[in-house]
Design a protein around this motif. Structure first.
Motif, PDB file in Angstrom:
ATOM      1  N   GLY A  39       0.830  -1.209   0.000  1.00 59.47           N
ATOM      2  CA  GLY A  39       0.000   0.000   0.000  1.00 59.47           C
ATOM      3  C   GLY A  39       0.858   1.250   0.000  1.00 59.47           C
ATOM      4  N   SER A  40       1.869   1.264   0.856  1.00 62.09           N
ATOM      5  CA  SER A  40       2.791   2.403   0.906  1.00 62.09           C
ATOM      6  C   SER A  40       3.569   2.516  -0.394  1.00 62.09           C
ATOM      7  CB  SER A  40       3.778   2.243   2.058  1.00 62.09           C
ATOM      8  OG  SER A  40       3.106   2.241   3.281  1.00 62.09           O
ATOM      9  N   ARG A  41       3.915   1.375  -0.988  1.00 64.95           N
ATOM     10  CA  ARG A  41       4.654   1.377  -2.242  1.00 64.95           C
ATOM     11  C   ARG A  41       3.819   2.027  -3.347  1.00 64.95           C
ATOM     12  NH1 ARG A  41       5.593  -4.191  -3.962  1.00 64.95           N
ATOM     13  NH2 ARG A  41       6.222  -4.318  -1.797  1.00 64.95           N
ATOM     14  N   GLN A  42       2.523   1.714  -3.376  1.00 61.73           N
ATOM     15  CA  GLN A  42       1.647   2.303  -4.399  1.00 61.73           C
ATOM     16  C   GLN A  42       1.524   3.811  -4.201  1.00 61.73           C
ATOM     17  OE1 GLN A  42       0.378   0.774  -7.122  1.00 61.73           O
ATOM     18  NE2 GLN A  42      -0.399   2.754  -7.771  1.00 61.73           N
ATOM     19  N   VAL A  43       1.386   4.263  -2.941  1.00 62.06           N
ATOM     20  CA  VAL A  43       1.290   5.691  -2.650  1.00 62.06           C
ATOM     21  C   VAL A  43       2.592   6.387  -3.043  1.00 62.06           C
ATOM     22  CG1 VAL A  43       1.135   7.389  -0.783  1.00 62.06           C
ATOM     23  CG2 VAL A  43      -0.424   5.453  -0.829  1.00 62.06           C
ATOM     24  N   THR A  44       3.721   5.780  -2.679  1.00 58.13           N
ATOM     25  CA  THR A  44       5.029   6.344  -3.034  1.00 58.13           C
ATOM     26  C   THR A  44       5.171   6.432  -4.542  1.00 58.13           C
ATOM     27  OG1 THR A  44       6.008   5.451  -1.015  1.00 58.13           O
ATOM     28  CG2 THR A  44       7.522   6.045  -2.790  1.00 58.13           C
ATOM     29  N   PHE A  45       4.758   5.379  -5.240  1.00 56.51           N
ATOM     30  CA  PHE A  45       4.834   5.382  -6.703  1.00 56.51           C
ATOM     31  C   PHE A  45       4.018   6.530  -7.285  1.00 56.51           C
ATOM     32  CE2 PHE A  45       2.918   4.295 -10.773  1.00 56.51           C
ATOM     33  CZ  PHE A  45       4.043   4.095 -11.546  1.00 56.51           C
ATOM     34  N   SER A  46       2.791   6.700  -6.808  1.00 55.21           N
ATOM     35  CA  SER A  46       1.917   7.747  -7.344  1.00 55.21           C
ATOM     36  C   SER A  46       2.522   9.134  -7.135  1.00 55.21           C
ATOM     37  CB  SER A  46       0.542   7.685  -6.680  1.00 55.21           C
ATOM     38  OG  SER A  46      -0.094   6.488  -7.014  1.00 55.21           O
ATOM     39  N   LYS A  47       3.030   9.391  -5.922  1.00 52.30           N
ATOM     40  CA  LYS A  47       3.606  10.702  -5.633  1.00 52.30           C
ATOM     41  C   LYS A  47       4.867  10.932  -6.440  1.00 52.30           C
ATOM     42  CE  LYS A  47       1.819  11.313  -0.966  1.00 52.30           C
ATOM     43  NZ  LYS A  47       2.165  11.501   0.433  1.00 52.30           N
ATOM     44  N   ARG A  48       5.746   9.936  -6.494  1.00 55.89           N
ATOM     45  CA  ARG A  48       7.007  10.082  -7.220  1.00 55.89           C
ATOM     46  C   ARG A  48       6.764  10.181  -8.725  1.00 55.89           C
ATOM     47  NH1 ARG A  48      12.177   9.556  -4.299  1.00 55.89           N
ATOM     48  NH2 ARG A  48      11.460   9.607  -2.146  1.00 55.89           N
ATOM     49  N   ARG A  49       5.759   9.444  -9.240  1.00 59.97           N
ATOM     50  CA  ARG A  49       5.451   9.490 -10.671  1.00 59.97           C
ATOM     51  C   ARG A  49       5.052  10.903 -11.077  1.00 59.97           C
ATOM     52  NH1 ARG A  49       0.432   7.004 -11.306  1.00 59.97           N
ATOM     53  NH2 ARG A  49      -0.389   9.085 -11.406  1.00 59.97           N
ATOM     54  N   SER A  50       4.166  11.526 -10.301  1.00 62.40           N
ATOM     55  CA  SER A  50       3.737  12.880 -10.661  1.00 62.40           C
ATOM     56  C   SER A  50       4.913  13.847 -10.589  1.00 62.40           C
ATOM     57  CB  SER A  50       2.573  13.346  -9.795  1.00 62.40           C
ATOM     58  OG  SER A  50       2.964  13.451  -8.449  1.00 62.40           O
ATOM     59  N   GLY A  51       5.796  13.678  -9.615  1.00 64.27           N
ATOM     60  CA  GLY A  51       6.983  14.522  -9.525  1.00 64.27           C
ATOM     61  C   GLY A  51       7.924  14.311 -10.697  1.00 64.27           C
ATOM     62  N   LEU A  52       8.094  13.063 -11.107  1.00 63.37           N
ATOM     63  CA  LEU A  52       8.946  12.735 -12.251  1.00 63.37           C
ATOM     64  C   LEU A  52       8.387  13.354 -13.527  1.00 63.37           C
ATOM     65  CD1 LEU A  52      11.292  11.059 -13.491  1.00 63.37           C
ATOM     66  CD2 LEU A  52       9.652   9.182 -13.722  1.00 63.37           C
ATOM     67  N   PHE A  53       7.091  13.229 -13.750  1.00 61.62           N
ATOM     68  CA  PHE A  53       6.464  13.802 -14.934  1.00 61.62           C
ATOM     69  C   PHE A  53       6.564  15.332 -14.912  1.00 61.62           C
ATOM     70  CE2 PHE A  53       3.381  10.045 -15.881  1.00 61.62           C
ATOM     71  CZ  PHE A  53       4.471   9.251 -16.197  1.00 61.62           C
ATOM     72  N   LYS A  54       6.425  15.923 -13.739  1.00 65.02           N
ATOM     73  CA  LYS A  54       6.533  17.374 -13.622  1.00 65.02           C
ATOM     74  C   LYS A  54       7.941  17.823 -13.999  1.00 65.02           C
ATOM     75  CE  LYS A  54       5.846  21.183 -10.408  1.00 65.02           C
ATOM     76  NZ  LYS A  54       5.482  21.572  -9.056  1.00 65.02           N
ATOM     77  N   LYS A  55       8.958  17.121 -13.493  1.00 68.63           N
ATOM     78  CA  LYS A  55      10.344  17.471 -13.820  1.00 68.63           C
ATOM     79  C   LYS A  55      10.620  17.285 -15.312  1.00 68.63           C
ATOM     80  CE  LYS A  55      12.173  18.695  -9.922  1.00 68.63           C
ATOM     81  NZ  LYS A  55      12.661  20.037  -9.692  1.00 68.63           N
ATOM     82  N   ALA A  56      10.094  16.221 -15.899  1.00 67.05           N
ATOM     83  CA  ALA A  56      10.283  15.988 -17.335  1.00 67.05           C
ATOM     84  C   ALA A  56       9.627  17.102 -18.136  1.00 67.05           C
ATOM     85  CB  ALA A  56       9.702  14.632 -17.726  1.00 67.05           C
ATOM     86  N   ASN A  57       8.465  17.541 -17.725  1.00 67.63           N
ATOM     87  CA  ASN A  57       7.768  18.627 -18.398  1.00 67.63           C
ATOM     88  C   ASN A  57       8.557  19.929 -18.284  1.00 67.63           C
ATOM     89  OD1 ASN A  57       5.561  19.820 -19.809  1.00 67.63           O
ATOM     90  ND2 ASN A  57       4.893  20.691 -17.868  1.00 67.63           N
ATOM     91  N   GLU A  58       9.114  20.192 -17.096  1.00 67.64           N
ATOM     92  CA  GLU A  58       9.935  21.384 -16.914  1.00 67.64           C
ATOM     93  C   GLU A  58      11.160  21.338 -17.819  1.00 67.64           C
ATOM     94  OE1 GLU A  58      10.846  21.572 -12.752  1.00 67.64           O
ATOM     95  OE2 GLU A  58       8.780  22.040 -12.194  1.00 67.64           O
ATOM     96  N   LEU A  59      11.810  20.182 -17.898  1.00 70.79           N
ATOM     97  CA  LEU A  59      12.977  20.020 -18.762  1.00 70.79           C
ATOM     98  C   LEU A  59      12.605  20.293 -20.218  1.00 70.79           C
ATOM     99  CD1 LEU A  59      15.965  19.115 -19.058  1.00 70.79           C
ATOM    100  CD2 LEU A  59      15.096  16.798 -19.371  1.00 70.79           C
ATOM    101  N   ALA A  60      11.484  19.740 -20.649  1.00 69.95           N
ATOM    102  CA  ALA A  60      11.038  19.937 -22.026  1.00 69.95           C
ATOM    103  C   ALA A  60      10.703  21.403 -22.290  1.00 69.95           C
ATOM    104  CB  ALA A  60       9.830  19.054 -22.316  1.00 69.95           C
ATOM    105  N   THR A  61      10.054  22.045 -21.341  1.00 74.44           N
ATOM    106  CA  THR A  61       9.644  23.437 -21.512  1.00 74.44           C
ATOM    107  C   THR A  61      10.843  24.380 -21.480  1.00 74.44           C
ATOM    108  OG1 THR A  61       7.520  22.954 -20.474  1.00 74.44           O
ATOM    109  CG2 THR A  61       8.165  25.262 -20.584  1.00 74.44           C
ATOM    110  N   LEU A  62      11.713  24.228 -20.498  1.00 71.79           N
ATOM    111  CA  LEU A  62      12.831  25.153 -20.326  1.00 71.79           C
ATOM    112  C   LEU A  62      13.930  24.972 -21.370  1.00 71.79           C
ATOM    113  CD1 LEU A  62      13.182  25.008 -16.440  1.00 71.79           C
ATOM    114  CD2 LEU A  62      12.201  26.858 -17.791  1.00 71.79           C
ATOM    115  N   CYS A  63      14.155  23.746 -21.802  1.00 74.33           N
ATOM    116  CA  CYS A  63      15.291  23.461 -22.678  1.00 74.33           C
ATOM    117  C   CYS A  63      14.880  23.078 -24.091  1.00 74.33           C
ATOM    118  CB  CYS A  63      16.135  22.332 -22.085  1.00 74.33           C
ATOM    119  SG  CYS A  63      16.713  22.703 -20.430  1.00 74.33           S
ATOM    120  N   ALA A  64      13.608  23.114 -24.409  1.00 71.49           N
ATOM    121  CA  ALA A  64      13.094  22.693 -25.713  1.00 71.49           C
ATOM    122  C   ALA A  64      13.563  21.282 -26.031  1.00 71.49           C
ATOM    123  CB  ALA A  64      13.499  23.672 -26.807  1.00 71.49           C
ATOM    124  N   ALA A  65      13.607  20.451 -24.999  1.00 73.45           N
ATOM    125  CA  ALA A  65      14.045  19.067 -25.157  1.00 73.45           C
ATOM    126  C   ALA A  65      12.849  18.193 -25.496  1.00 73.45           C
ATOM    127  CB  ALA A  65      14.686  18.570 -23.864  1.00 73.45           C
TER     128      ALA A  65
END
Length: 183
Positions: A15-41
């Motif tokens: 249960g904790s693993r699923q919650v951790t996955f959900s929180k970390r996944r959204s953070g990972l996607f947010k960082k990827a989006n920032e990288l794409a936006t800021l660096c035109a990557a």
């Protein structure tokens, strides 16, 4: 409790693993989006949850990035893909969607923080409350006392709402009067 360093090892509880996955996944996607936006990557991420459900994020799309990766040659490493050059409308749409995703992710993060604060407030209230027992263990006298306390709380909330509405109305009236005086 605040932020703290978490040891990097697999979370044992599913249960904790699923919650951790959900929180970390959204953070990972947010960082990827920032990288794409800021660096035109161009970015593509594909992850599978502990339950086996796939999640993906891509800028401009997972398919476009995967196609470019699979057909990689020296010339394509430095050139902009033809799809993006030929379609400026698509680039603008991707940019709008990227900003919208950022806004939604920020809102989600704020909601999650608010939920955590509310959980902490509920825990603190339970510690302060004289009604510390689970509801199914409370006797009739305690239930009657709890009902009375809830009624008092309801009246205080109604009173506070009336005060807020009154001050809001006065503020609105003063703004309207100021606007009329200016014109």
């Amino acid at each position: 409790m605040g932020r703290r360093k978490i040891e990097m090892k697999m979370v044992k509880d599913s249960g904790s693993r699923q919650v951790t996955f959900s929180k970390r996944r959204s953070g990972l996607f947010k960082k990827a989006n920032e990288l794409a936006t800021l660096c035109a990557a161009q970015v593509a991420i594909v992850v599978f949850s502990p339950g086996g459900k796939p999640y993906s994020f891509g800028h401009p799309s997972v398919e476009a990035v995967a196609e470019r990766f699979l057909t990689l040659n020296l010339r394509s490493r430095v050139s902009i893909p033809r799809q993006l050059v030929a379609q400026p409308q698509r680039e603008a749409k991707v940019e709008r969607l990227s900003r919208r995703l950022n806004a939604i992710l920020n809102k989600l993060q704020a909601e999650m923080k608010q939920g955590e604060m509310l959980d902490e407030a509920v825990k603190a209230a339970r510690k302060r409350s004289k009604f510390r027992k689970p509801i199914n263990e409370i006797n009739l006298y305690e239930l009657i006392e709890m009902r009375k306390a809830m009624g008092q709380l309801r009246e205080r909330v109604k009173q506070r709402m009336s005060e807020i509405e009154a001050s809001s109305s006065l503020l609105l009236l003063s703004k309207m009067a100021t606007k009329q005086a200016e014109s």
